[in-house]
Design an enzyme around this catalytic site. Structure first.
Site, PDB file in Angstrom:
ATOM      1  CB  ILE A  97      -0.949   0.010   1.222  1.00 45.08           C
ATOM      2  CG1 ILE A  97      -1.843  -1.238   1.200  1.00 45.08           C
ATOM      3  CG2 ILE A  97      -1.807   1.277   1.230  1.00 45.08           C
ATOM      4  CD1 ILE A  97      -2.637  -1.466   2.480  1.00 45.08           C
ATOM      5  CG  LEU A 151      14.358  -1.631   1.848  1.00 44.81           C
ATOM      6  CD1 LEU A 151      15.580  -1.512   0.940  1.00 44.81           C
ATOM      7  CD2 LEU A 151      13.077  -1.493   1.022  1.00 44.81           C
ATOM      8  CB  THR A 166      -6.044  -3.387   9.725  1.00 46.42           C
ATOM      9  OG1 THR A 166      -6.855  -4.498   9.375  1.00 46.42           O
ATOM     10  CG2 THR A 166      -5.494  -3.659  11.123  1.00 46.42           C
ATOM     11  CG  ASP A 167     -11.109  -4.783   8.153  1.00 51.18           C
ATOM     12  OD1 ASP A 167      -9.977  -5.306   8.273  1.00 51.18           O
ATOM     13  OD2 ASP A 167     -11.952  -5.174   7.311  1.00 51.18           O
ATOM     14  CD  GLU A 168      -6.817  -8.525   9.426  1.00 50.00           C
ATOM     15  OE1 GLU A 168      -6.359  -9.349  10.215  1.00 50.00           O
ATOM     16  OE2 GLU A 168      -6.527  -8.487   8.227  1.00 50.00           O
ATOM     17  CE1 TYR A 191      -1.185  -6.242  10.615  1.00 50.43           C
ATOM     18  CE2 TYR A 191      -3.383  -7.154  10.264  1.00 50.43           C
ATOM     19  CZ  TYR A 191      -2.438  -6.162  10.020  1.00 50.43           C
ATOM     20  OH  TYR A 191      -2.741  -5.101   9.202  1.00 50.43           O
ATOM     21  CE  LYS A 251      -1.830  -1.566  11.674  1.00 53.75           C
ATOM     22  NZ  LYS A 251      -0.821  -0.656  11.049  1.00 53.75           N
ATOM     23  CG  ASN A 304      -8.781  -8.376   3.708  1.00 58.81           C
ATOM     24  OD1 ASN A 304      -9.411  -8.135   4.737  1.00 58.81           O
ATOM     25  ND2 ASN A 304      -7.967  -9.409   3.607  1.00 58.81           N
ATOM     26  CG  ASN A 305      -5.867  -2.188   0.721  1.00 61.87           C
ATOM     27  OD1 ASN A 305      -5.291  -1.160   0.407  1.00 61.87           O
ATOM     28  ND2 ASN A 305      -6.813  -2.188   1.648  1.00 61.87           N
ATOM     29  NE  ARG A 314     -10.181 -11.989   6.233  1.00 64.14           N
ATOM     30  CZ  ARG A 314     -10.687 -12.839   7.143  1.00 64.14           C
ATOM     31  NH1 ARG A 314     -11.997 -12.987   7.270  1.00 64.14           N
ATOM     32  NH2 ARG A 314      -9.876 -13.528   7.929  1.00 64.14           N
ATOM     33  CG  ASN A 333     -11.355 -16.534   2.033  1.00 62.79           C
ATOM     34  OD1 ASN A 333     -11.420 -15.327   1.830  1.00 62.79           O
ATOM     35  ND2 ASN A 333     -10.924 -17.045   3.180  1.00 62.79           N
ATOM     36  NE  ARG A 357      -4.686 -16.638   8.687  1.00 65.31           N
ATOM     37  CZ  ARG A 357      -4.923 -15.587   7.887  1.00 65.31           C
ATOM     38  NH1 ARG A 357      -5.938 -14.768   8.138  1.00 65.31           N
ATOM     39  NH2 ARG A 357      -4.166 -15.355   6.841  1.00 65.31           N
TER      40      ARG A 357
HETATM   41  P1  NAD Z   1       3.406  -4.632   3.558  1.00 66.32           P
HETATM   42  O1  NAD Z   1       3.778  -5.761   4.461  1.00 66.32           O
HETATM   43  O2  NAD Z   1       3.272  -4.858   2.104  1.00 66.32           O
HETATM   44  O3  NAD Z   1       4.487  -3.450   3.736  1.00 66.32           O
HETATM   45  C1  NAD Z   1       4.988  -3.060   4.979  1.00 66.32           C
HETATM   46  C2  NAD Z   1       6.225  -2.206   4.738  1.00 66.32           C
HETATM   47  O4  NAD Z   1       6.729  -1.808   6.025  1.00 66.32           O
HETATM   48  C3  NAD Z   1       7.357  -2.962   4.025  1.00 66.32           C
HETATM   49  O5  NAD Z   1       7.905  -2.157   3.004  1.00 66.32           O
HETATM   50  C4  NAD Z   1       8.370  -3.198   5.127  1.00 66.32           C
HETATM   51  O6  NAD Z   1       9.723  -3.253   4.653  1.00 66.32           O
HETATM   52  C5  NAD Z   1       8.144  -1.996   6.040  1.00 66.32           C
HETATM   53  N1  NAD Z   1       8.568  -2.261   7.428  1.00 66.32           N
HETATM   54  C6  NAD Z   1       8.253  -3.345   8.182  1.00 66.32           C
HETATM   55  N2  NAD Z   1       8.853  -3.261   9.389  1.00 66.32           N
HETATM   56  C7  NAD Z   1       9.535  -2.069   9.401  1.00 66.32           C
HETATM   57  C8  NAD Z   1      10.321  -1.409  10.369  1.00 66.32           C
HETATM   58  N3  NAD Z   1      10.564  -1.951  11.574  1.00 66.32           N
HETATM   59  N4  NAD Z   1      10.843  -0.203  10.064  1.00 66.32           N
HETATM   60  C9  NAD Z   1      10.636   0.363   8.845  1.00 66.32           C
HETATM   61  N5  NAD Z   1       9.897  -0.242   7.886  1.00 66.32           N
HETATM   62  C10 NAD Z   1       9.352  -1.436   8.156  1.00 66.32           C
HETATM   63  O7  NAD Z   1       2.088  -4.028   4.186  1.00 66.32           O
HETATM   64  P2  NAD Z   1       0.826  -3.362   3.462  1.00 66.32           P
HETATM   65  O8  NAD Z   1      -0.130  -4.426   3.095  1.00 66.32           O
HETATM   66  O9  NAD Z   1       1.298  -2.403   2.450  1.00 66.32           O
HETATM   67  O10 NAD Z   1       0.193  -2.563   4.698  1.00 66.32           O
HETATM   68  C11 NAD Z   1       0.606  -1.234   4.993  1.00 66.32           C
HETATM   69  C12 NAD Z   1      -0.164  -0.738   6.203  1.00 66.32           C
HETATM   70  O11 NAD Z   1      -1.552  -0.783   5.933  1.00 66.32           O
HETATM   71  C13 NAD Z   1       0.065  -1.574   7.463  1.00 66.32           C
HETATM   72  O12 NAD Z   1       0.130  -0.695   8.566  1.00 66.32           O
HETATM   73  C14 NAD Z   1      -1.180  -2.458   7.538  1.00 66.32           C
HETATM   74  O13 NAD Z   1      -1.492  -2.787   8.864  1.00 66.32           O
HETATM   75  C15 NAD Z   1      -2.227  -1.549   6.931  1.00 66.32           C
HETATM   76  N6  NAD Z   1      -3.359  -2.222   6.256  1.00 66.32           N
HETATM   77  C16 NAD Z   1      -3.130  -3.185   5.312  1.00 66.32           C
HETATM   78  C17 NAD Z   1      -4.210  -3.787   4.664  1.00 66.32           C
HETATM   79  C18 NAD Z   1      -4.024  -4.817   3.573  1.00 66.32           C
HETATM   80  O14 NAD Z   1      -5.012  -5.406   3.116  1.00 66.32           O
HETATM   81  N7  NAD Z   1      -2.815  -5.075   3.109  1.00 66.32           N
HETATM   82  C19 NAD Z   1      -5.518  -3.396   4.991  1.00 66.32           C
HETATM   83  C20 NAD Z   1      -5.704  -2.410   5.962  1.00 66.32           C
HETATM   84  C21 NAD Z   1      -4.606  -1.813   6.580  1.00 66.32           C
HETATM   85  P1  TYD Z   2      -4.975 -12.750   3.787  1.00 62.85           P
HETATM   86  O1  TYD Z   2      -4.757 -12.310   2.375  1.00 62.85           O
HETATM   87  O2  TYD Z   2      -3.842 -13.375   4.538  1.00 62.85           O
HETATM   88  O3  TYD Z   2      -5.560 -11.494   4.584  1.00 62.85           O
HETATM   89  P2  TYD Z   2      -6.203 -11.416   6.086  1.00 62.85           P
HETATM   90  O4  TYD Z   2      -5.953 -12.682   6.796  1.00 62.85           O
HETATM   91  O5  TYD Z   2      -5.447 -10.278   6.681  1.00 62.85           O
HETATM   92  O6  TYD Z   2      -7.651 -11.132   5.874  1.00 62.85           O
HETATM   93  O7  TYD Z   2      -6.175 -13.803   3.803  1.00 62.85           O
HETATM   94  C1  TYD Z   2      -7.439 -13.479   3.273  1.00 62.85           C
HETATM   95  C2  TYD Z   2      -8.356 -14.645   3.546  1.00 62.85           C
HETATM   96  O8  TYD Z   2      -7.915 -15.774   2.784  1.00 62.85           O
HETATM   97  C3  TYD Z   2      -8.343 -15.105   4.997  1.00 62.85           C
HETATM   98  O9  TYD Z   2      -9.650 -15.564   5.348  1.00 62.85           O
HETATM   99  C4  TYD Z   2      -7.376 -16.280   5.003  1.00 62.85           C
HETATM  100  C5  TYD Z   2      -7.590 -16.887   3.633  1.00 62.85           C
HETATM  101  N1  TYD Z   2      -6.418 -17.558   3.024  1.00 62.85           N
HETATM  102  C6  TYD Z   2      -6.551 -18.843   2.473  1.00 62.85           C
HETATM  103  O10 TYD Z   2      -7.642 -19.447   2.494  1.00 62.85           O
HETATM  104  N2  TYD Z   2      -5.454 -19.399   1.899  1.00 62.85           N
HETATM  105  C7  TYD Z   2      -4.230 -18.783   1.857  1.00 62.85           C
HETATM  106  O11 TYD Z   2      -3.253 -19.365   1.347  1.00 62.85           O
HETATM  107  C8  TYD Z   2      -4.121 -17.457   2.417  1.00 62.85           C
HETATM  108  C9  TYD Z   2      -2.808 -16.723   2.402  1.00 62.85           C
HETATM  109  C10 TYD Z   2      -5.242 -16.870   2.981  1.00 62.85           C
END
Ligand code: NAD
Ligand code: TYD
Length: 350
Positions: free
Chosen positions: A13, A36, A131-133, A156, A160, A185-186, A220, A255, A287
């Protein structure tokens, strides 16, 4: 020129947020601070890496001295904090990484911002991306509202939730100007293929088993990552200080239904027989503590800030598949090395 620190900008993101800000606001200088980790990938930002208003800073938000020095050197005007450990399955295996980065790292940033802005908080902003989680798990009915009590259930989401409470506490106790968003979830380009959608795309492409946890009926609410980045831009500029906004797609998928849709899109894209990719679906062990359903009510951001998702899920998913198929080199690079070891550990397969 406004100096904006984005943390975690090399992640999924974060890279979309950095790209949007660098391109849209030449009057801002965007500093991207990222450790990184396995999830951070500078290849995500190749198109903006030479922009004059962009600087990459490698560093760890857990390192208090480093963070304090960085703030004192650059005197940032605003922080958009996305850096986090973000994968639930990894949090079950290694919770401490989540405690350090998501909690201690956030407090380090809050302290540094408080010290830097002391005596002159006007116009400053600490934007915390969450996050919504944190709201826990829903049954078949209902939604998460901004007022829903927190009930996190994984390492996790608990880490958060802790960081959200600390951000809120720094606002109430020290008057730190904060704003927070909790998003669903994105999905989209540049997502690391450990999360459901890119993992499934990669496996379907390579004719590998597509693992579905438990009964596959976990639900989700999926949002196109560029719509999330646009919402962050909007809240950053027009959100009310001290407020939380929920962001979601009103787009719930079980899913198994999502994966079936993905399989049928990929059958067409890869010229496969209809139903061929779905034969890869494999039910695997569930899980631990798996949250049943997430669903966001995004009425507040819609009514107050006039935000809504720009595209339908089917279109977004097709664009996502197109992107992964066209960016094989990116996928090859991230699926080598550490990711493979983790993959083997998680699924016990090659
Ligand atoms: P991601 O795991 O793709 O990226 C996380 C980034 O943070 C990485 O580039 C990593 O190198 C960096 N990072 C991790 N630990 C670090 C540290 N100690 N110091 C500096 N940098 C560090 O995550 P994402 O999916 O892009 O999520 C970004 C944010 O959005 C997070 O805070 C997550 O909780 C939130 N979020 C994600 C989702 C989703 O669906 N992915 C949904 C809602 C909120
Ligand atoms: P995920 O992408 O890990 O996001 P989150 O757990 O943060 O919502 O998982 C999305 C949903 O898919 C979650 O219900 C777990 C499920 N899942 C599988 O069924 N198989 C997989 O291999 C993974 C990674 C997730």
């Amino acid at each position: 020129m406004q100096k904006i620190l984005v943390t975690g900008g090399a992640g999924f993101i974060g890279s979309h947020v950095v790209r949007l800000l660098v391109n849209k606001y030449p009057q801002y200088h965007i500093y991207n601070l990222d450790k990184l980790t396995y999830a951070g990938n500078l290849e995500n930002l190749r198109d903006v890496e030479h922009a004059p208003n962009y600087t990459f800073l490698k560093g760890d938000i857990v390192d208090t001295n480093f963070i304090n020095q960085l703030f004192s050197q650059h005197q940032f005007d605003a922080v958009i904090h996305l850096a986090a450990e973000s994968h639930v399955d990894r949090s079950i295996v290694s919770p401490m990484d989540f405690i350090y980065t998501n909690i201690i790292g956030t407090v380090n940033l809050l302290n540094a911002a408080k010290t830097t802005w002391l005596g002159n908080m006007a116009g400053k902003l600490f934007y915390h991306v969450s996050t919504d989680e944190v709201y826990g798990s829903l049954g078949d009915e209902g939604f998460f509202y901004e007022t829903t009590a927190y009930d996190p259930r994984s390492p996790y989401s608990s880490s958060k939730a802790s960081s959200d409470h600390l951000v809120s506490a720094y606002h109430h106790t020290y008057g730190l100007p904060i704003v927070m968003t909790n998003c669903s979830n994105n999905y989209g380009s540049y997502q690391f293929p450990e999360k459901l959608i890119p993992l499934a795309i990669n496996n379907i492409k390579n004719k590998k088993a597509v693992p579905i946890y438990g009964d596959g009926k976990y639900t989700r609410d999926w949002l196109w990552v560029e719509d999330h980045a646009a919402a962050i831009d909007l809240v950053f500029h027009t959100g009310k200080v001290g407020q939380t906004y929920n962001i979601g797609g009103h787009n719930e998928w079980k899913n198994i239904d999502l994966i079936n849709l993905l399989c049928s899109i990929m059958d067409k894209k890869l010229n496969r027989r209809e139903g061929e990719s779905a034969e890869l679906i494999t039910y695997v062990k569930d899980r631990a503590g798996h949250d049943r359903r997430y669903a966001i009510d995004a009425t507040k951001i819609k009514n107050e800030l006039n935000w809504q998702p720009s595209i339908q899920f089917e279109e977004g998913l097709e664009r996502t598949v197109d992107w992964y198929l066209a960016n094989d080199e990116w996928l090859q690079h991230v699926t080598s090395g550490q990711y493979q070891q983790y993959y083997d550990q998680q699924y016990g397969v090659k």
